[in-house]
Structure formats: C-alpha cells, structure tokens
Design a protein around this motif. Structure first.
Motif, PDB file in Angstrom:
ATOM      1  N   UNK A   1       0.900  -1.148  -0.052  1.00 45.47           N
ATOM      2  CA  UNK A   1      -0.041   0.101   0.158  1.00 45.47           C
ATOM      3  C   UNK A   1       0.725   1.292   0.040  1.00 45.47           C
ATOM      4  N   UNK A   2       1.969   1.291   0.817  1.00 45.86           N
ATOM      5  CA  UNK A   2       2.776   2.273   0.658  1.00 45.86           C
ATOM      6  C   UNK A   2       3.369   2.828  -0.556  1.00 45.86           C
ATOM      7  N   UNK A   3       3.856   1.481  -1.111  1.00 44.36           N
ATOM      8  CA  UNK A   3       4.393   1.711  -2.677  1.00 44.36           C
ATOM      9  C   UNK A   3       3.336   2.362  -3.467  1.00 44.36           C
ATOM     10  N   UNK A   4       1.984   1.909  -3.352  1.00 42.49           N
ATOM     11  CA  UNK A   4       1.011   2.210  -4.328  1.00 42.49           C
ATOM     12  C   UNK A   4       0.829   3.837  -4.012  1.00 42.49           C
ATOM     13  N   UNK A   5       0.838   4.121  -2.719  1.00 42.05           N
ATOM     14  CA  UNK A   5       0.780   5.437  -2.464  1.00 42.05           C
ATOM     15  C   UNK A   5       1.864   6.301  -3.090  1.00 42.05           C
TER      16      UNK A   5
END
Lengths: 315, 263
Positions: free
Chosen positions: A301-305
């Motif tokens: 999710x962090x990467x997506x963000x």
C-alpha cells in the motif's frame, strides 16, 4: 444567533453588543472541527493499535521459539503436533503468492482493458452503465465468490481438465482475479480520467488516431496511477481470506502446477485461530503470520501511495 | 480530390462555401464563405462567442472530438474538400496544424514532443537517430528555441516556461511539413515578453506557411496579420487587408467593434 436583530438601535449598539459573546455558531463550528479531527486521526490510532496488538501477541514466539530459517524455508506446517511441532510457513507463503500471482495475471489485462474502454472509448449511457456494474461487482461479498468457487468452478475444473480435485490454485486464482479486477478497474479508470484532456486534444490535432492517443499519450501519462491500481490489487489478493479458503483446497502443499491445492496465509489464520489455546505457541505463530501479512500489505500500500503521489507532483 | 479546382484556386489555402455548424441545437456558424490566401497571416477577430474559434477548429476537424457537432457546407484546403467522405482525417490534420490557447506540450520529453507528429505520420521504416536529431534541431531552430533547450532535450516538455512551451507546440507541427497553421489565441496565456517573442516567431513563419490566427487582442491583429476577418454572432462581417480594416472599415459593426463600442 441574535446578531443585532433585536437591537435596531443604531450602528453603535449593533456591532458592539455581540463582540464579547460567543454565538452558538462558534460552538457548532468548534464542535464539528473537533469531531472531524477525531474522525480523521482515528485511522492512525487504529492502524497503530492493530499493529501493537498483533505484535504483542506474536512477539514472545518470535523472540523465544521462532527459527527464521524454518519459518521462511520449510514447507512443514504442523503446529498442532504434541511432541514435535513444526512452524514452516513456506508452503503458506508460496500458496498465497501463487494464488495472488495467477489472480494478477488474469486481473491486470482485464482491468486495464476495462478501464481503458470505460475511460477512453465508451460514451454516454454505455459508460455510465458499465461504471455502475463494475462498482456493483466490487461490492459482492467474498464469501459469495468463495461459494461460486466451491460449487460452480470446482466441478467445472474437474470436468474440463479431468483432474481429481477442482479446489486448486487455478480455481482460487480465477476467483481472486475476478474479485480484484473491479477495484483495479475503478482505480485505473480514475488514473486515466485524471490525464488532462488537453493532451488528448493536442495529439489528435496532430493526426494521432484514437489508439495512438491511448498508447502514446494517455497510458504513459497515467502510468503511476495504473501501477498503483495494480499494487492495490495485489494487496487485495494478499489479504483476501474467505474466497481463497473456500476455493484453494486448503491443504498445505508446495504447488507444482495450477492443479494443485494450496493453503493461504490468511486462510490458515482464519481456520486455526479459533481452535488454539490463548497464549500457546500455535496461537502466537498465527499472530506471527499476521505480522508478516501486515508488513507485506503495508509495504504494498505504501508503494501504491508513493506512485500515486508521483502523479500528483507532476500534475 | 478535384485536381482541376486545385490549380484554379491555388492562390487560396482555405476556401469555405456556406459553412454552417451546430453544437447540438445551437448554431454557431452561419453560411461562412471565406477565401484565405496562401502564405500570409490572416487574423480572425470578433467578440467572445462570435464563432471565430469554432471556425478555426473546423479547419482541422478537431471540432469533431465533441460528438454533438454537425457541419454543413464545404471547406477546401488547397483545393481538397476536407469533409469529403473519402478523405483521411489523419492526412487533414497533417496538412493543417493547430496551436491552442493554452500551451499543451505532451508530458514527454522535449525531443519526443517534436518527434510525436513525425513518428505518427512516418509510414516507412523508423528513421535513424541521426535523422531524428536533425528533425528536432531543425524544428527547434525554426521556432528560435534550440539554443535554450539544446542541453535538456530529455527534460519534460511541460517543465518549460509558458512561452517556451508554446514555441515547442509550434515546433512539433513543423516536421510533418503542414501547409496551414491554425492558432487559437496563441499568446493569451503569455506575458507581454512572451507574447512579443511568439508574435515575432509567427511573423517569421509566414510565407512558408499559411497562418490563421484567432485573437481577442485587436492591437495584435493589427500589428501581426496581413489580412483580417471580423466575425459577429457566427457570421463573417468583413474580410479586408488588415490596414484597410483598421483605417477604413466598410461595415458599421466593424467600426463599432474596432473602436471598442462593444466586445
């Protein structure tokens, strides 16, 4: 709200009278601000709280018993054995990864294709109807998907491929792919919509065909958002429990083909946690799986963000 | 593709015959008959909503992006009816380049921006890197941008200043060798210095290209065009050499507009 209304006495009295008093609107304003602030920050509190909780439950096991080489390297998951319990999570990790991987192979082309069609080609009513349908698809409960895997796909796979079991990587991967596709479609479509129309107009005015506009202009411009859509789909696949539990066969196994049954990390926790003694090693190793899942999905999710933010900076 | 007509009318780059246009049920152009000379700068003036942008945009058929546009009449570019059923839209847009009000470089490198149209219209084998380099250099030199950007061709086109972006938007049209350049208020997003620079560039491009420029700015029309068309409520009121129109307008409406009585 007695804003001078009862004092028509003139310019002196009117504004002066209320200067030292806080009206009801001030309190409402403050109250709503506090409410919204609590609502907004509660997300942080919950995320941190959950992480603290699962870490506290899993930590004694990680500290005292866990052998990292075994946990990540051995496919032998046998935590209930009386004399020689083994805690190899490799088969579970591979199970989750293979199901998610297959799901993404199916979902990525489908969802990107759907998003491109809805955002760039579909017009008027077609677009509206498709958008609503995709969103409805995203709202189907996962247990229903699992049910379809169990009762529809299972006999279908047995028949079509002439295999003994239909609850396999193939089955759960298909189900999971269909589950993840609507969400990925919606996010990818948002990313395409966010590409300024001026880019399309500029390219078309130069003589680019619709297809050239999509592939040479819109997709590159929306790249980050599309990557984010895929990553969120992966995160969804990793975290999905019920459908995978029902459709994967739930047997600890290192799969060698898509026709093997597997067991997922999430499904393991869901199926076993209820039967463990509170505080036992088995109980704690399930929390360790939870920590692992939490960290993986958090990173995804962090990467997506980060990718989505990349889009905003440039825009 | 009536070639006899092409030879007869070769003085004119653009001819329209009873061109009418509707957005849905709203009629924006009424029987526009215009003959725009080749190789000069023609400006289109008139108050907001008079149809000047609409007219401009129908010459490269970019209006059709909006699905609800209906056009009747004829537009010929160099003798070719561009609304004829056998005409390829891609070829029309190759011949007729368009510059927009807000600079709209694509979010790719400066180099790729210049090569975008070139790549689309190139039907043969992929040009060599040397060819591409030459095309990029020629185009950017023509728009007087080469010296500023030659060391950062890999930077995004969108990272340039607005003036440079607008020059880049002109530069990217040139490699496909268009005959007509349409400009829809190309300087309205620029500061006075940028306006001056882009106007100067447009002035230099005349002769080689037929340029039609829509402008709100009457001073700009006066100093930067050779012929001038005044439009009002979707109709052409007057079409004269620019000097004549501003000194001795023939129509009362033109005189009123030029003197600032409305608009």
């Amino acid at each position: 709200m007695r804003n001078g209304g009862d004092k028509p006495g003139g310019p002196k009295a009117g504004p002066g009278a209320n200067w030292d008093r806080l009206g009801a609107s001030w309190f409402i304003d403050k109250g709503v601000q506090v409410l919204v602030f609590v609502g907004g920050t509660s997300a942080i509190i919950f995320v941190v709280g959950i992480f603290v909780f699962i870490t506290r439950e899993g930590w004694p096991f990680i500290r005292d018993t866990l052998d990292f080489a075994e946990f990540f390297g051995s496919p032998r998951w046998n935590p209930t054995s009386d004399h020689n319990p083994t805690y190899g999570a490799l088969a579970l990790i591979v199970g989750t990864a293979s199901v998610t991987g297959l799901a993404m192979l199916i979902a990525i082309p489908f969802s990107l294709g759907a998003a491109i069609y809805i955002a760039e080609f579909a017009q008027g009513r077609t677009r509206e109807v498709l958008k609503v349908l995709v969103e409805m698809l995203a709202a189907i409960p996962s247990v229903v998907w699992g049910f379809i895997g169990l009762t529809v796909m299972n006999p279908l796979i047995i028949d079509m491929f002439n295999v003994p079991v239909g609850l396999t990587v193939l089955n759960s991967g298909l189900i999971l792919g269909l589950m993840a596709a609507p969400i990925m479609t919606t996010i990818a479509e948002d990313a395409l919509k966010a590409v300024p129309d001026g880019y399309r107009e500029a390219a078309e005015a130069m003589g680019a065909t619709k297809l050239q506009v999509v592939f040479k202009v819109v997709l590159p411009a929306a790249k980050n958002g599309l990557v984010a859509a895929v990553l969120l789909g992966v995160g969804r696949g990793f975290g999905e429990t019920m459908a995978v539990l029902m459709a994967s066969g739930h047997s600890v196994n290192l799969p060698t083909s898509v026709f093997d049954s597997v067991r997922a990390l999430t499904a393991t926790i869901a199926a076993e946690l209820g039967e463990t003694a509170h505080g036992s090693d088995h109980y704690r190793v399930l929390f360790t799986l939870g920590i692992f899942l939490f960290i993986v999905t958090f990173i995804i999710n962090l990467l997506a963000d980060i990718f989505v933010r990349g889009v905003r900076k440039k825009g | 593709m009536d070639s006899p007509a092409a030879t007869v009318t070769s003085d004119f780059a653009i001819q329209t015959d009873k061109l009418s246009l509707w957005y849905g049920s709203f009629q924006a152009l009424f029987d526009v008959d215009l003959q725009i000379k080749q190789g000069i700068i023609t400006s289109l003036i008139g108050p907001s909503g008079c149809g000047k942008s609409t007219f401009l945009r129908s010459i490269n058929r970019i209006n059709e992006r909006l699905g609800y546009v209906r056009t009747t009449g004829r537009i010929e570019v160099l003798g070719h009816d561009i609304y004829a059923p056998d005409v390829e839209l891609v070829q029309v847009r190759k011949q007729v380049g368009m510059v927009f009000q807000r600079p709209n470089p694509l979010p790719i490198s400066i180099r790729d921006n210049v090569l975008f149209g070139y790549g689309i219209h190139n039907k043969g084998p992929k040009p060599s890197k040397e060819d591409q380099d030459r095309v990029v250099e020629d185009a950017l030199k023509t728009v007087l941008l080469w010296d500023q950007v030659k060391d950062r061709l890999r930077h995004k086109g969108t990272s340039l200043s607005l003036e440079e972006q607008q020059k880049l938007c002109i530069a990217r049209l040139l490699p496909v060798k268009p005959t007509v350049l349409l400009m829809d208020e190309p300087c309205s997003a620029l500061d006075p210095k940028g306006t001056e620079a882009v106007e100067e560039l447009i002035w230099q491009l005349r002769g080689e290209y037929t340029i039609v420029i829509v402008t709100h700015n009457m001073a700009q029309a006066r100093r930067a065009s050779e012929e001038c068309i005044f439009m009002l409520l979707g109709e052409v009121i007057e079409h004269e050499p620019t000097e004549d129109m501003f000194v001795t307008p023939k129509q009362q409406q033109t005189a009123d507009y030029i003197e600032g009585r409305y608009g």
